[in-house]
Design a protein around this motif. Sequence first.
Motif, PDB file in Angstrom:
ATOM      1  N   ASP A 290      43.823  54.275  42.605  1.00  0.00           N
ATOM      2  CA  ASP A 290      44.396  52.958  42.913  1.00  0.00           C
ATOM      3  C   ASP A 290      43.590  52.222  43.979  1.00  0.00           C
ATOM      4  OD1 ASP A 290      46.402  53.308  41.077  1.00  0.00           O
ATOM      5  OD2 ASP A 290      47.860  54.074  42.533  1.00  0.00           O
ATOM      6  N   GLU A 291      42.993  52.982  44.925  1.00  0.00           N
ATOM      7  CA  GLU A 291      42.205  52.328  45.970  1.00  0.00           C
ATOM      8  C   GLU A 291      41.031  51.549  45.384  1.00  0.00           C
ATOM      9  OE1 GLU A 291      43.993  56.108  47.667  1.00  0.00           O
ATOM     10  OE2 GLU A 291      42.957  55.481  45.828  1.00  0.00           O
ATOM     11  N   PHE A 292      40.397  52.101  44.329  1.00  0.00           N
ATOM     12  CA  PHE A 292      39.291  51.406  43.672  1.00  0.00           C
ATOM     13  C   PHE A 292      39.805  50.197  42.891  1.00  0.00           C
ATOM     14  CE2 PHE A 292      37.000  55.276  44.583  1.00  0.00           C
ATOM     15  CZ  PHE A 292      35.680  54.886  44.673  1.00  0.00           C
ATOM     16  N   ILE A 293      40.929  50.379  42.214  1.00  0.00           N
ATOM     17  CA  ILE A 293      41.482  49.280  41.421  1.00  0.00           C
ATOM     18  C   ILE A 293      41.820  48.093  42.313  1.00  0.00           C
ATOM     19  CG2 ILE A 293      43.461  48.567  40.010  1.00  0.00           C
ATOM     20  CD1 ILE A 293      43.486  51.361  38.824  1.00  0.00           C
ATOM     21  N   LYS A 294      42.362  48.373  43.475  1.00  0.00           N
ATOM     22  CA  LYS A 294      42.738  47.299  44.390  1.00  0.00           C
ATOM     23  C   LYS A 294      41.514  46.656  45.034  1.00  0.00           C
ATOM     24  CE  LYS A 294      45.677  46.331  48.398  1.00  0.00           C
ATOM     25  NZ  LYS A 294      46.628  46.906  49.391  1.00  0.00           N
ATOM     26  N   LEU A 295      40.571  47.468  45.534  1.00  0.00           N
ATOM     27  CA  LEU A 295      39.399  46.934  46.209  1.00  0.00           C
ATOM     28  C   LEU A 295      38.544  46.089  45.274  1.00  0.00           C
ATOM     29  CD1 LEU A 295      37.468  46.762  48.630  1.00  0.00           C
ATOM     30  CD2 LEU A 295      36.461  48.930  47.878  1.00  0.00           C
ATOM     31  N   TYR A 296      38.402  46.541  44.033  1.00  0.00           N
ATOM     32  CA  TYR A 296      37.532  45.834  43.095  1.00  0.00           C
ATOM     33  C   TYR A 296      38.295  44.878  42.186  1.00  0.00           C
ATOM     34  CZ  TYR A 296      33.923  48.917  44.806  1.00  0.00           C
ATOM     35  OH  TYR A 296      33.027  49.558  45.623  1.00  0.00           O
ATOM     36  N   GLU A 297      39.566  44.672  42.513  1.00  0.00           N
ATOM     37  CA  GLU A 297      40.386  43.672  41.828  1.00  0.00           C
ATOM     38  C   GLU A 297      40.407  43.891  40.322  1.00  0.00           C
ATOM     39  OE1 GLU A 297      38.899  39.892  43.062  1.00  0.00           O
ATOM     40  OE2 GLU A 297      39.098  40.342  45.193  1.00  0.00           O
ATOM     41  N   LEU A 298      40.552  45.154  39.952  1.00  0.00           N
ATOM     42  CA  LEU A 298      40.670  45.494  38.534  1.00  0.00           C
ATOM     43  C   LEU A 298      42.130  45.394  38.132  1.00  0.00           C
ATOM     44  CD1 LEU A 298      38.441  48.704  38.460  1.00  0.00           C
ATOM     45  CD2 LEU A 298      37.734  46.347  38.083  1.00  0.00           C
ATOM     46  N   ASP A 299      42.367  45.051  36.891  1.00  0.00           N
ATOM     47  CA  ASP A 299      43.742  44.994  36.388  1.00  0.00           C
ATOM     48  C   ASP A 299      44.279  46.401  36.240  1.00  0.00           C
ATOM     49  OD1 ASP A 299      42.989  42.203  34.258  1.00  0.00           O
ATOM     50  OD2 ASP A 299      43.816  42.224  36.277  1.00  0.00           O
ATOM     51  N   HIS A 300      45.469  46.630  36.656  1.00  0.00           N
ATOM     52  CA  HIS A 300      46.115  47.929  36.452  1.00  0.00           C
ATOM     53  C   HIS A 300      46.383  48.109  34.969  1.00  0.00           C
ATOM     54  CE1 HIS A 300      48.943  51.257  36.819  1.00  0.00           C
ATOM     55  NE2 HIS A 300      48.416  51.449  38.021  1.00  0.00           N
ATOM     56  N   PRO A 301      46.261  49.330  34.424  1.00  0.00           N
ATOM     57  CA  PRO A 301      46.471  49.549  32.976  1.00  0.00           C
ATOM     58  C   PRO A 301      47.785  48.997  32.457  1.00  0.00           C
ATOM     59  CG  PRO A 301      45.620  51.533  34.013  1.00  0.00           C
ATOM     60  CD  PRO A 301      45.889  50.571  35.131  1.00  0.00           C
ATOM     61  N   SER A 302      48.814  48.992  33.282  1.00  0.00           N
ATOM     62  CA  SER A 302      50.120  48.542  32.796  1.00  0.00           C
ATOM     63  C   SER A 302      50.202  47.035  32.627  1.00  0.00           C
ATOM     64  CB  SER A 302      51.212  48.989  33.777  1.00  0.00           C
ATOM     65  OG  SER A 302      50.983  48.422  35.065  1.00  0.00           O
ATOM     66  N   SER A 303      49.221  46.303  33.183  1.00  0.00           N
ATOM     67  CA  SER A 303      49.304  44.848  33.094  1.00  0.00           C
ATOM     68  C   SER A 303      48.955  44.334  31.714  1.00  0.00           C
ATOM     69  CB  SER A 303      48.368  44.214  34.122  1.00  0.00           C
ATOM     70  OG  SER A 303      47.016  44.474  33.788  1.00  0.00           O
ATOM     71  N   GLY A 304      48.164  45.117  30.953  1.00  0.00           N
ATOM     72  CA  GLY A 304      47.821  44.729  29.594  1.00  0.00           C
ATOM     73  C   GLY A 304      46.713  43.713  29.510  1.00  0.00           C
ATOM     74  N   THR A 305      46.135  43.286  30.635  1.00  0.00           N
ATOM     75  CA  THR A 305      45.029  42.331  30.619  1.00  0.00           C
ATOM     76  C   THR A 305      43.746  43.024  31.022  1.00  0.00           C
ATOM     77  OG1 THR A 305      45.474  41.685  32.894  1.00  0.00           O
ATOM     78  CG2 THR A 305      46.556  40.405  31.167  1.00  0.00           C
ATOM     79  N   GLN A 306      42.610  42.367  30.775  1.00  0.00           N
ATOM     80  CA  GLN A 306      41.302  42.940  31.062  1.00  0.00           C
ATOM     81  C   GLN A 306      40.515  42.010  31.968  1.00  0.00           C
ATOM     82  OE1 GLN A 306      40.582  45.955  30.208  1.00  0.00           O
ATOM     83  NE2 GLN A 306      42.354  46.267  28.904  1.00  0.00           N
ATOM     84  N   THR A 307      39.542  42.544  32.668  1.00  0.00           N
ATOM     85  CA  THR A 307      38.701  41.754  33.571  1.00  0.00           C
ATOM     86  C   THR A 307      37.236  41.976  33.212  1.00  0.00           C
ATOM     87  OG1 THR A 307      38.767  43.555  35.175  1.00  0.00           O
ATOM     88  CG2 THR A 307      40.349  41.775  35.466  1.00  0.00           C
ATOM     89  N   ALA A 308      36.865  41.617  31.993  1.00  0.00           N
ATOM     90  CA  ALA A 308      35.500  41.840  31.522  1.00  0.00           C
ATOM     91  C   ALA A 308      34.485  41.042  32.327  1.00  0.00           C
ATOM     92  CB  ALA A 308      35.406  41.477  30.044  1.00  0.00           C
ATOM     93  N   ASN A 309      34.889  39.958  32.957  1.00  0.00           N
ATOM     94  CA  ASN A 309      33.963  39.130  33.735  1.00  0.00           C
ATOM     95  C   ASN A 309      33.783  39.634  35.162  1.00  0.00           C
ATOM     96  OD1 ASN A 309      33.562  37.340  31.576  1.00  0.00           O
ATOM     97  ND2 ASN A 309      35.386  36.165  32.113  1.00  0.00           N
TER      98      ASN A 309
END
Length: 419
Positions: A290-309
């Motif tokens: 979770d620390e990486f997901i938050k720091l790098y502003e990645l979408d959490h798997p449960s959100s259903g969206t992607q951050t390809a950009n």
Amino acid sequence: MTSQLPIAEPMTSRKRKVHKKSRQGCGNCKLRRVKCDENKPQCKKCMDFGVSCSYDPKSSTLELSTSGELSIDFSVKPLPQMVQSITFGMINPLVGLPTRPWVGRIDYQLGEQDMALLHKFQMRTSCTVGTELSSCLYQTEIFKLACSHSFLMHIVLAMTLMHDRHISPSPDRKPSPAESYHCYQGTALFNSALSQPIQPSERDALWGAAALLGAIAFSWVEARTPDEAWPLKASSPADLDWLKLTDGKREVYKITNPARLDSVFHTLFKPTGDFLPCDPRGTDLKNIPDEFIKLYELDHPSSGTQTANNPYHAAVCTLANLFNLECNRSTILEFLSFVTHMCTDLKQLLEAKDPRALLLLAHWYAKLCNYQQWWIWRRAVLECQAICIYLERYRGQHDIAIRGLLRWPKIICSGLVAG
């Protein structure tokens, strides 16, 4: 009229002395076709040559010795005259080709020292690059390709001299004149060959040269201490040259297609190819902390969206797959995929010394520190230490998160000395 051969008089058969041929020698002596003294656990021939001694009948390749000090004879031993004439006659007409006009006409003839270096490359240096499978190909195919392509021959000689320098008891950080000469000539001829229409017969040699140049560029570190290493040192146009070379290597891959069925290298590549861009869409992020997901502003798997950009997305996903993997000879290509799949935006962030990009590189370097291979070890240790020092001085956005994630690479690289 039919003629018959005269029947020979029966001759008294001469008894030949029976020689007992031992088959108990180590696998490496058998591979090198030298007489083994059969001492265990290590025979003297392997100790002198600087390779691991193995009596395992399944062993099929030479491996550089990693335990204890290497005992390698760096002196050039004269070759028998017959071997010299045969070998030089076969290779020199092909290798001694003039360089391109813009480089200058230089005819280079292989001598005894070069032949000794070629033997070292085939039996030692080639065993240190890539996986066991790729090392076998480098032992045989690159050696043969170098005999008919001058740019690859110069690169092979340069890399072997660089290897000698790195494993010397008192290594010199500056290349010898011979190493610099072969590196320059090999690179110049390689670039010249790429600027011309590529012939089918050149494709494998060009890819082999690109692969070796990648290892040479990564090993080329002049720093002695972390303060002299990037990103702490003064900025230079040569910074991250090894990373920039990846883009060129990707273009050579497209031109030569070493994954094609008639390539000598096709068994090394997966059907998808190692240099195809990594698409983060659909990547499962559940294994990313979770620390990486938050720091790098990645979408959490449960959100259903992607951050390809997101420029960090693919790199974080690739790195996450390496967290529980040990870097060794079997997995080194998976670790190198972190670089080959790095997007242009992330490379630009690294050049700008972006703290989040540097943190990812520090974690990757920390994993490489466990693989003590000559062309990887020094850069991984020195630049990991330098990045940790640089980020400890960083004050700004994400400061607390970066410091928290910096603890692990700092622990791994602290105390290591890149000799």
